[in-house]
Scaffold this active site. Structure first.
Site, PDB file in Angstrom:
ATOM      1  N   ALA A   1       0.865  -1.189   0.000  1.00 59.53           N
ATOM      2  CA  ALA A   1       0.000   0.000   0.000  1.00 59.53           C
ATOM      3  C   ALA A   1       0.898   1.235   0.000  1.00 59.53           C
ATOM      4  O   ALA A   1       0.829   2.108   0.863  1.00 59.53           O
ATOM      5  CB  ALA A   1      -0.980   0.003   1.176  1.00 59.53           C
TER       6      ALA A   1
ATOM      7  N   GLY B   1       6.033   8.209   1.242  1.00 60.93           N
ATOM      8  CA  GLY B   1       6.960   7.906   2.338  1.00 60.93           C
ATOM      9  C   GLY B   1       7.839   6.718   1.960  1.00 60.93           C
ATOM     10  O   GLY B   1       9.074   6.776   2.060  1.00 60.93           O
ATOM     11  N   HIS B   2       7.201   5.657   1.495  1.00 67.32           N
ATOM     12  CA  HIS B   2       7.967   4.487   1.042  1.00 67.32           C
ATOM     13  C   HIS B   2       8.895   4.869  -0.116  1.00 67.32           C
ATOM     14  O   HIS B   2      10.053   4.444  -0.163  1.00 67.32           O
ATOM     15  CB  HIS B   2       7.033   3.389   0.541  1.00 67.32           C
ATOM     16  CG  HIS B   2       6.097   2.826   1.579  1.00 67.32           C
ATOM     17  ND1 HIS B   2       4.745   3.008   1.528  1.00 67.32           N
ATOM     18  CD2 HIS B   2       6.328   2.058   2.675  1.00 67.32           C
ATOM     19  CE1 HIS B   2       4.164   2.383   2.542  1.00 67.32           C
ATOM     20  NE2 HIS B   2       5.100   1.799   3.265  1.00 67.32           N
TER      21      HIS B   2
ATOM     22  N   VAL C   1       8.001  11.488   5.883  1.00 71.92           N
ATOM     23  CA  VAL C   1       7.349  12.225   4.792  1.00 71.92           C
ATOM     24  C   VAL C   1       5.899  12.473   5.186  1.00 71.92           C
ATOM     25  O   VAL C   1       5.212  11.550   5.638  1.00 71.92           O
ATOM     26  CB  VAL C   1       7.434  11.441   3.467  1.00 71.92           C
ATOM     27  CG1 VAL C   1       6.708  12.189   2.354  1.00 71.92           C
ATOM     28  CG2 VAL C   1       8.886  11.197   3.082  1.00 71.92           C
TER      29      VAL C   1
ATOM     30  N   SER D   1       0.949   7.258   5.735  1.00 71.95           N
ATOM     31  CA  SER D   1       0.845   5.909   6.282  1.00 71.95           C
ATOM     32  C   SER D   1      -0.144   5.128   5.434  1.00 71.95           C
ATOM     33  O   SER D   1      -1.152   5.685   4.980  1.00 71.95           O
ATOM     34  CB  SER D   1       0.334   5.982   7.728  1.00 71.95           C
ATOM     35  OG  SER D   1      -0.122   4.705   8.135  1.00 71.95           O
TER      36      SER D   1
END
Ligand code: AMP
Length: 253
Positions: free
Chosen positions: A32, A36-37, A176, A185
């Site tokens: 998902a 950020g990732h 982030v 998230s």
């Protein structure tokens, strides 16, 4: 990008010559994916010759079965995002392959894993440390990248790498945020419209000059169910529920 679902195939590939002499950066995730990732992937891309990511929703780290069932799963979109971000490999194993021992063997830590999130999610960090150790052993990266959004997790993983003499550099990456301050998230996808509008208050309150008891009161008034707000390790860390969704955040103390 090469997507590998079978651990047998991954291990054959990893043992082959193609990684020889080249540095490997690794970004483990539960999918998902969001920006950020992708910031971790970008950092890994800058610092390594080869970048591998994993997507694995790890059942062992969910103390709440409903939370595991609800967790968003978007592998097709994740695959596209990782390829576009320049990852070379995506490892997406299944739980049976990851736990051939049925989770009999576990990594246990008896101090920091019991604090903060650990106090509210018994067994959570045992599951996290165990799966991260398995993934590090499978991928054998030179560097592995973790977000400071999960600050307690980052500290425990760094501690495990030192305690168990793992041959990997654990690299922390900054949080982030959405433009309104909400820490990105995967769980934000589960917020309804009303909850999403309230959610940025967690970061706002956490960064305010109020006392910790007043922060908790302010969050409760807004409709959060605050779990903890605590200062440790030079950070002020918090977890709070909004409806069924559990949010965490931290700022410099
Ligand atoms: P997860 O998929 O939630 O397990 O996260 C995978 C990795 O991405 C972990 O190292 C997280 O700390 C990191 N991460 C998640 N959200 C963010 C964020 N908003 N900023 C930076 N890193 C993040």
């Amino acid at each position: 990008m090469i997507t590998v679902k079978s651990l047998k195939r991954w291990r054959t590939l990893r043992a082959g010559g193609r990684f020889g002499g080249r540095s490997l950066g690794f970004v483990p995730t539960m999918g998902a994916l969001h920006d950020g990732h992708l910031s971790l992937i970008a950092r890994a891309r800058r610092e390594n010759d080869i970048v591998a990511a994993s997507v694995f929703v790890n059942p062992a780290q969910f103390n709440d079965k409903k939370d595991l069932a609800r967790y968003p799963r978007t592998l097709a979109a994740d695959t596209k995002m990782l390829a576009a971000a320049g990852a070379d490999f995506l490892l997406a194993p299944n739980a049976g392959d990851m736990y051939p021992d049925g989770y009999r063997y576990r990594v246990d830590e008896k101090e920091e894993s019991r604090l903060l999130c650990g106090a509210y999610r018994p067994g959570h960090f045992e599951g996290v440390l165990t799966v991260v150790l398995k993934l590090l052993n499978l991928v054998k990266p030179d560097r592995a990248y973790f977000g400071e959004k999960d600050y307690q997790q980052y500290r425990l993983i760094k501690g495990m790498a030192e305690a168990l003499f793992l041959d990997v550099e654990i690299v922390p990456c900054p949080i982030v945020r959405e433009p309104d301050g909400l820490a990105m998230s995967s769980r934000n996808l589960l917020l309804n419209e009303e909850e999403r509008a309230i959610a940025p208050a967690l970061n706002m309150v956490l960064g305010s000059k109020a006392s910790i008891p007043n922060m908790k009161k302010a969050l409760a008034k807004l409709g959060f169910g605050p779990e903890y707000i605590e200062e440790r390790w030079g950070r002020r860390l918090a977890a709070a529920k909004l409806g069924k969704v559990r949010l965490i955040d931290n700022v410099e103390a």
